[in-house]
Scaffold this active site. Structure first.
Site, PDB file in Angstrom:
ATOM      1  N   ASP A  23       1.125  -1.042  -0.365  1.00 51.55           N
ATOM      2  CA  ASP A  23      -0.099   0.453   0.005  1.00 51.55           C
ATOM      3  C   ASP A  23       0.490   1.632   0.073  1.00 51.55           C
ATOM      4  OD1 ASP A  23      -2.239   1.522   0.179  1.00 51.55           O
ATOM      5  OD2 ASP A  23      -3.239   1.022   2.203  1.00 51.55           O
ATOM      6  N   ASN A  71     -10.371  -3.537  -6.640  1.00 47.43           N
ATOM      7  CA  ASN A  71      -9.416  -2.072  -7.750  1.00 47.43           C
ATOM      8  C   ASN A  71      -9.959  -1.713  -9.139  1.00 47.43           C
ATOM      9  OD1 ASN A  71      -6.443  -3.399  -6.025  1.00 47.43           O
ATOM     10  ND2 ASN A  71      -7.832  -1.665  -5.914  1.00 47.43           N
TER      11      ASN A  71
HETATM   12  C1  FPP Z   1      -1.475  -0.214  -3.394  1.00 49.37           C
HETATM   13  O1  FPP Z   1      -1.413   0.766  -3.325  1.00 49.37           O
HETATM   14  C2  FPP Z   1      -1.007  -0.602  -4.984  1.00 49.37           C
HETATM   15  C3  FPP Z   1      -1.920  -1.463  -5.904  1.00 49.37           C
HETATM   16  C4  FPP Z   1      -3.341  -1.239  -6.145  1.00 49.37           C
HETATM   17  C5  FPP Z   1      -1.226  -1.793  -7.167  1.00 49.37           C
HETATM   18  C6  FPP Z   1       0.240  -2.820  -6.535  1.00 49.37           C
HETATM   19  C7  FPP Z   1       0.433  -3.518  -8.084  1.00 49.37           C
HETATM   20  C8  FPP Z   1       2.932  -3.824  -7.682  1.00 49.37           C
HETATM   21  C9  FPP Z   1       3.509  -2.861  -6.870  1.00 49.37           C
HETATM   22  C10 FPP Z   1       2.561  -3.919  -9.695  1.00 49.37           C
HETATM   23  C11 FPP Z   1       2.662  -5.812  -9.122  1.00 49.37           C
HETATM   24  C12 FPP Z   1       3.425  -6.332 -10.031  1.00 49.37           C
HETATM   25  C13 FPP Z   1       3.237  -7.904 -10.279  1.00 49.37           C
HETATM   26  C14 FPP Z   1       3.258  -8.538 -12.125  1.00 49.37           C
HETATM   27  C15 FPP Z   1       2.822  -8.799  -9.186  1.00 49.37           C
HETATM   28  P1  FPP Z   1      -2.641   2.623  -3.712  1.00 49.37           P
HETATM   29  O2  FPP Z   1      -3.095   2.964  -5.428  1.00 49.37           O
HETATM   30  O3  FPP Z   1      -3.797   1.953  -3.093  1.00 49.37           O
HETATM   31  O4  FPP Z   1      -1.455   3.685  -3.094  1.00 49.37           O
HETATM   32  P2  FPP Z   1      -2.102   4.578  -1.875  1.00 49.37           P
HETATM   33  O5  FPP Z   1      -3.131   4.253  -0.839  1.00 49.37           O
HETATM   34  O6  FPP Z   1      -0.799   5.973  -2.203  1.00 49.37           O
HETATM   35  O7  FPP Z   1      -3.052   5.244  -2.803  1.00 49.37           O
END
Ligand code: FPP
Length: 249
Positions: A23, A71
């Site tokens: 996160d 998501n």
């Molecule tokens: C949450 O941060 C993150 C995600 C929803 C995406 C995570 C995916 C990756 C890091 C790519 C991984 C790839 C593979 C192939 C495994 P957020 O967007 O919720 O952050 P925020 O809370 O600050 O908005």
């Protein structure tokens, strides 16, 4: 075998399976005046590093929550970017992971993903299924309640067809129908960015898992941050509901 394990960590009491809720990618990017997708790109690099670190330190499995059933509600361009990122990463990293002996599994309802991504994922699972260096489990379009409902539906159908006696439904049987059938339950769950919830992640499987929360945003979660999480884990006394445990990791 452990490589470069920090001296203050006990190799005998490492978690065998670590799960991560990655996160804070969006906030990491916004703080730097970058678009949110830059955070996801950096977050993917962090995940790759963590996988390597787990392998070096002798941890046998790493599960990452890459995309939840919720998501899809994000802006279309962010969802599209994430899907493209998965596809590109898998193409780019596959050969090396194969070479390093990484077994890769995807858990979640893959049927809503694009045909090309589904094909790619199924191929990767099949081609790495015998690898033994580390098991890398990626949760994509994963939701724990959805997973449990699917199990209920499957078991009900079996009962209806006369192939299952309701008396025989027990915890072991349910576990065999989860996406994680045959996998060890996580010993340690890490969630970054200061949020302290499970967000529909592995609700069944985390029943006895130790939890570690840190304020660090996911893209900044480096080896040192992981080291701190493991130090915290090693201070805990896992009792599994008993008075005193004789179990080690
Ligand atoms: C949450 O941060 C993150 C995600 C929803 C995406 C995570 C995916 C990756 C890091 C790519 C991984 C790839 C593979 C192939 C495994 P957020 O967007 O919720 O952050 P925020 O809370 O600050 O908005």
């Amino acid at each position: 075998m452990t490589n470069n394990l920090p001296a203050d960590l006990n190799p005998e009491y490492l978690p065998q399976h670590v799960a991560v809720i990655m996160d804070g990618n969006g906030r990491w990017a916004t703080q730097r005046g970058l678009p949110r997708i830059a955070g996801h790109r950096q977050g993917a690099k962090t995940l790759k590093e963590l996988l390597r670190c787990c392998k070096d330190w002798g941890i046998k499995a790493l599960t990452a929550y890459a995309f939840s059933t919720e998501n899809w509600r994000r802006p279309t361009e962010e969802v599209d970017f994430l899907m493209l990122l998965f596809e590109k990463l898998l193409q780019r990293e596959f050969a090396q992971m194969q070479q390093e002996g990484v077994r890769i599994s995807f858990i979640g309802d893959l049927s809503s993903l694009s045909d090309s991504l589904q094909t790619q994922m199924r191929l990767i699972m099949a081609e790495t299924s015998k690898n033994q260096a580390i098991h890398f489990i990626v949760a994509v379009n994963y939701g724990s309640r959805d997973e449990i409902v699917r199990v209920c539906r499957q078991l009900t159908q079996l009962a209806q067809q006369g192939e299952l006696n309701p008396e025989d439904v027990n915890e072991n049987l349910v576990a065999q129908y989860l996406y994680t059938a045959g996998m060890r339950e996580p010993d340690l769950l890490i969630r970054t960015s200061g949020e302290m919830r499970l967000s529909n992640f592995l609700l069944w499987q985390l029943a006895y898992t130790e939890m570690y929360f840190t304020d660090i945003f996911w893209p900044d979660f480096d080896r040192e941050a992981f080291h701190q999480a493991l130090l915290s884990y090693q201070k805990r006394d896992r009792r599994f509901g008993q008075v005193k445990t004789t179990l080690t990791a």
